[in-house]
Design a protein around this motif. Structure first.
Motif, PDB file in Angstrom:
ATOM      1  N   GLU A 267      38.110  46.091  28.575  1.00  0.00           N
ATOM      2  CA  GLU A 267      39.566  46.137  28.727  1.00  0.00           C
ATOM      3  C   GLU A 267      39.951  46.944  29.971  1.00  0.00           C
ATOM      4  OE1 GLU A 267      43.210  45.609  28.821  1.00  0.00           O
ATOM      5  OE2 GLU A 267      42.254  44.722  27.043  1.00  0.00           O
ATOM      6  N   MET A 268      40.809  46.358  30.818  1.00  0.00           N
ATOM      7  CA  MET A 268      41.254  47.037  32.032  1.00  0.00           C
ATOM      8  C   MET A 268      42.769  47.007  32.202  1.00  0.00           C
ATOM      9  SD  MET A 268      38.799  48.584  33.569  1.00  0.00           S
ATOM     10  CE  MET A 268      39.848  49.108  34.891  1.00  0.00           C
ATOM     11  N   LEU A 269      43.514  46.758  31.119  1.00  0.00           N
ATOM     12  CA  LEU A 269      44.980  46.797  31.153  1.00  0.00           C
ATOM     13  C   LEU A 269      45.563  45.979  32.298  1.00  0.00           C
ATOM     14  CD1 LEU A 269      45.750  50.537  30.261  1.00  0.00           C
ATOM     15  CD2 LEU A 269      45.726  48.542  28.740  1.00  0.00           C
ATOM     16  N   GLY A 270      45.049  44.762  32.450  1.00  0.00           N
ATOM     17  CA  GLY A 270      45.607  43.854  33.443  1.00  0.00           C
ATOM     18  C   GLY A 270      44.991  43.954  34.813  1.00  0.00           C
ATOM     19  N   ASN A 271      44.148  44.950  35.077  1.00  0.00           N
ATOM     20  CA  ASN A 271      43.445  45.033  36.350  1.00  0.00           C
ATOM     21  C   ASN A 271      42.269  44.061  36.317  1.00  0.00           C
ATOM     22  OD1 ASN A 271      44.595  47.563  37.904  1.00  0.00           O
ATOM     23  ND2 ASN A 271      44.431  48.155  35.754  1.00  0.00           N
ATOM     24  N   ALA A 272      42.160  43.211  37.305  1.00  0.00           N
ATOM     25  CA  ALA A 272      41.099  42.208  37.335  1.00  0.00           C
ATOM     26  C   ALA A 272      39.737  42.880  37.461  1.00  0.00           C
ATOM     27  CB  ALA A 272      41.319  41.251  38.499  1.00  0.00           C
ATOM     28  N   LEU A 273      38.784  42.413  36.655  1.00  0.00           N
ATOM     29  CA  LEU A 273      37.442  42.966  36.661  1.00  0.00           C
ATOM     30  C   LEU A 273      36.593  42.204  37.682  1.00  0.00           C
ATOM     31  CD1 LEU A 273      36.157  45.254  34.939  1.00  0.00           C
ATOM     32  CD2 LEU A 273      35.163  43.475  33.503  1.00  0.00           C
ATOM     33  N   HIS A 274      36.135  42.903  38.702  1.00  0.00           N
ATOM     34  CA  HIS A 274      35.295  42.291  39.726  1.00  0.00           C
ATOM     35  C   HIS A 274      34.010  41.747  39.085  1.00  0.00           C
ATOM     36  CE1 HIS A 274      32.606  42.058  43.238  1.00  0.00           C
ATOM     37  NE2 HIS A 274      33.708  42.046  43.995  1.00  0.00           N
ATOM     38  N   HIS A 400      46.879  53.208  44.110  1.00  0.00           N
ATOM     39  CA  HIS A 400      46.630  52.443  42.885  1.00  0.00           C
ATOM     40  C   HIS A 400      45.151  52.102  42.765  1.00  0.00           C
ATOM     41  CE1 HIS A 400      47.320  49.707  39.527  1.00  0.00           C
ATOM     42  NE2 HIS A 400      46.406  48.929  40.104  1.00  0.00           N
ATOM     43  N   GLU A 401      44.543  51.603  43.845  1.00  0.00           N
ATOM     44  CA  GLU A 401      43.126  51.239  43.760  1.00  0.00           C
ATOM     45  C   GLU A 401      42.251  52.465  43.546  1.00  0.00           C
ATOM     46  OE1 GLU A 401      39.503  49.227  46.370  1.00  0.00           O
ATOM     47  OE2 GLU A 401      41.578  48.939  47.028  1.00  0.00           O
ATOM     48  N   ALA A 402      42.558  53.560  44.249  1.00  0.00           N
ATOM     49  CA  ALA A 402      41.702  54.730  44.203  1.00  0.00           C
ATOM     50  C   ALA A 402      41.828  55.518  42.906  1.00  0.00           C
ATOM     51  CB  ALA A 402      42.015  55.644  45.381  1.00  0.00           C
ATOM     52  N   LEU A 403      43.002  55.541  42.301  1.00  0.00           N
ATOM     53  CA  LEU A 403      43.209  56.408  41.137  1.00  0.00           C
ATOM     54  C   LEU A 403      43.821  55.689  39.946  1.00  0.00           C
ATOM     55  CD1 LEU A 403      42.960  59.245  39.994  1.00  0.00           C
ATOM     56  CD2 LEU A 403      45.173  59.811  41.012  1.00  0.00           C
ATOM     57  N   ALA A 404      44.919  54.977  40.161  1.00  0.00           N
ATOM     58  CA  ALA A 404      45.618  54.392  39.016  1.00  0.00           C
ATOM     59  C   ALA A 404      44.774  53.354  38.292  1.00  0.00           C
ATOM     60  CB  ALA A 404      46.938  53.765  39.472  1.00  0.00           C
ATOM     61  N   SER A 405      43.988  52.558  39.036  1.00  0.00           N
ATOM     62  CA  SER A 405      43.194  51.520  38.384  1.00  0.00           C
ATOM     63  C   SER A 405      42.006  52.092  37.632  1.00  0.00           C
ATOM     64  CB  SER A 405      42.704  50.503  39.419  1.00  0.00           C
ATOM     65  OG  SER A 405      41.716  51.060  40.264  1.00  0.00           O
ATOM     66  N   ALA A 406      41.657  53.351  37.918  1.00  0.00           N
ATOM     67  CA  ALA A 406      40.545  54.014  37.235  1.00  0.00           C
ATOM     68  C   ALA A 406      41.053  54.824  36.048  1.00  0.00           C
ATOM     69  CB  ALA A 406      39.786  54.907  38.213  1.00  0.00           C
ATOM     70  N   PHE A 407      41.939  54.219  35.268  1.00  0.00           N
ATOM     71  CA  PHE A 407      42.587  54.946  34.174  1.00  0.00           C
ATOM     72  C   PHE A 407      41.605  55.350  33.082  1.00  0.00           C
ATOM     73  CE2 PHE A 407      42.956  50.417  33.273  1.00  0.00           C
ATOM     74  CZ  PHE A 407      42.414  50.354  31.993  1.00  0.00           C
ATOM     75  N   TRP A 408      40.433  54.706  33.008  1.00  0.00           N
ATOM     76  CA  TRP A 408      39.429  55.095  32.022  1.00  0.00           C
ATOM     77  C   TRP A 408      38.909  56.509  32.264  1.00  0.00           C
ATOM     78  CZ3 TRP A 408      38.279  53.438  27.455  1.00  0.00           C
ATOM     79  CH2 TRP A 408      38.439  52.093  27.107  1.00  0.00           C
TER      80      TRP A 408
END
Length: 473
Positions: A267-274, A400-408
């Motif tokens: 689960e990535m809350l809508g962030n696409a998983l590479h 967003h890429e550096a911090l927000a997308s790494a919400f885990w």
């Protein structure tokens, strides 16, 4: 005996050879110093060279006839935001370049008491609060895999140094991912300890930190081998009365009946998983199954709340308690980054902040119940391979890429749970080979279980360092 250069040995291998008197502390330390002097000019990972003092200490250890500590003669580095007697605790800030520590922080004392030898101090961004490592005092740290990949932050100097062979262990710390980001960026291994696990305090600090910073920030190690955490972390967690909230528990907890259940999620809350990140998760999952773990796909509890509350609460305290210093002594670059932090993670109003701190217990309870059934949870760390240098300076998309997308990442600091990062794949990207890490979250105060699982992954997939060294030469 082996003809592998001493600087390439893991801390565990090096310690075993020193204890067996196959290698002296002086030989081990000299090898790491030689490696540091060869590669660090291109990396700028170690920004304070302590070679002379390290060799003096190594010779004294060789002359010592008493019991040897577990890290006797093992070369290590210390991050420049932690007190080491006689050294500046600069935190990457020109204004603090002469802030000289009069005594060692508890973790430094613990490592020295275990016999470790400090060969240098590693770089950090200003205020140790970026996902990239660059500052106006010491400059940029580079990733040994190539300058197209950030070294991560804030323990970027530590991650770069240990993977390049500048010491067998690297100290770092983590308030919102500062151990795990550099491990992911450089292909290293780490475990973020849980709340109260490692005694923490800087004797030089002028005032106590905010309560949330105290509960979210932890001290740890970045290594090339997961097994090295079992060697070194027991020394790190030794009690020190200067931390009144330290939890005096042994490193190893009670054995669990097998097979150990592991929750698994993508689960990535809508962030696409590479695709390479998805492949790394599948590789880690297969490694754990092969090692006898029982993997079950789960739905993580209150993930959106955890992702938002942890980072916004931390930003609330940061703006209130560190905002004036950021404005007064921070560079234009770091002030602009914090402005974007505060836009993307708006600090709470006072009443809302208090409600969020109260709600934290409810989130922790949900995860405690989950971890009672699944003692470990395997998660993504970031949705994409690690970004390039300076990504967090590139406005809203960069942050967003550096911090927000790494919400885990930040959420488990907020809850005080242990979380490790281990490389599970060497991706073949257009820019070249790049390690991809996964995260393993564990029950409270069961870092040992996290490390065991990372060892199982490493045993199947192999460490990243040999691949790196074949590129570096």
């Amino acid at each position: 005996m082996t003809d592998v250069p001493l600087w390439q040995l893991s801390a565990s291998e090096l310690s075993a050879r020193i204890h067996a008197r196959e290698v002296s502390a002086t030989e081990a330390v000299s090898a790491s110093i030689d490696r540091m002097q060869a590669v660090n000019p291109d990396l700028n990972a170690v920004v304070v060279d302590l070679s002379e003092a390290a060799l003096i200490r190594a010779r004294a250890l060789d002359a010592h006839s008493g019991d040897k500590g577990p890290l006797h003669g093992v070369p290590i580095t210390i991050k420049i935001n932690v007190d080491q007697v006689g050294q500046a605790t600069s935190n990457g800030l020109p204004a603090l370049k002469d802030w000289i520590a009069a005594e060692d922080a508890p973790l430094v004392k613990n490592l020295l008491d275990a016999g470790a030898v400090v060969i240098g101090r590693t770089n950090t961004p200003e205020f140790s609060f970026r996902i990239d490592t660059d500052n106006p005092l010491h400059g940029r740290t580079h990733n040994p895999w190539g300058k197209h990949i950030s070294a991560g932050g804030s323990s970027g100097g530590a991650g770069s140094a240990v993977m390049a062979g500048c010491g067998a262990l690297a100290h770092g710390n983590d308030i919102a991912g500062s151990l795990r980001f550099p491990a992911a960026a450089n292909g290293a291994v780490t475990v973020k300890p849980g709340l109260g696990r490692v005694p923490a305090w800087n004797p030089s600090q002028a005032a106590e930190r905010g309560m949330l910073s105290q509960s979210m920030s932890v001290q740890g190690l970045i290594t090339r081998s997961a097994r090295d955490l079992h060697l070194a972390m027991p020394a790190m967690i030794r009690a020190d009365p200067r931390d009144p909230f330290h939890v005096p528990l042994p490193w190893r907890g009670a054995a669990l009946e097998g097979p150990i259940k592991v929750g698994f999620t993508t689960e990535m809350l809508g962030n696409a998983l590479h695709p390479e990140v998805a492949a790394s998760l599948n590789d880690a999952r297969a490694a754990l199954v092969d090692a006898g773990y029982a993997l079950t796909e789960i739905t993580p509890p209150s993930l959106a709340d955890l992702a938002e509350m942890g980072i916004r609460a931390l930003m609330t305290e940061t703006q209130a308690m560190s905002g004036p210093d950021i404005a007064r002594i921070g560079s234009d670059t770091v002030r602009a980054i914090f402005d974007e932090y505060f836009r993307q993670f708006p600090p709470y109003a006072t009443d809302d902040y208090l409600r969020v701190l109260a709600a934290r217990t409810g989130l922790a309870r949900q995860w405690s119940l989950l971890l009672a059934e699944y003692p470990l949870v395997l998660t993504p760390f970031m949705p994409q391979p690690f970004f390039g240098p300076g990504r967090d300076t590139q406005g809203a998309e960069g942050v967003h890429e550096a911090l927000a997308s790494a919400f885990w990442c930040t959420g488990f600091n907020f809850l005080g749970l242990p979380a490790g990062n281990v490389p599970a794949r060497l991706a073949a990207l257009d820019t070249g080979p790049q390690p991809i890490g996964v995260q393993i979250v564990g029950q409270r105060w069961r870092e040992d279980l996290v490390v065991d699982a990372m060892i199982a992954i490493e045993d199947r997939i192999g460490p990243m360092a040999p691949h790196l060294w074949s590129r570096m030469g």
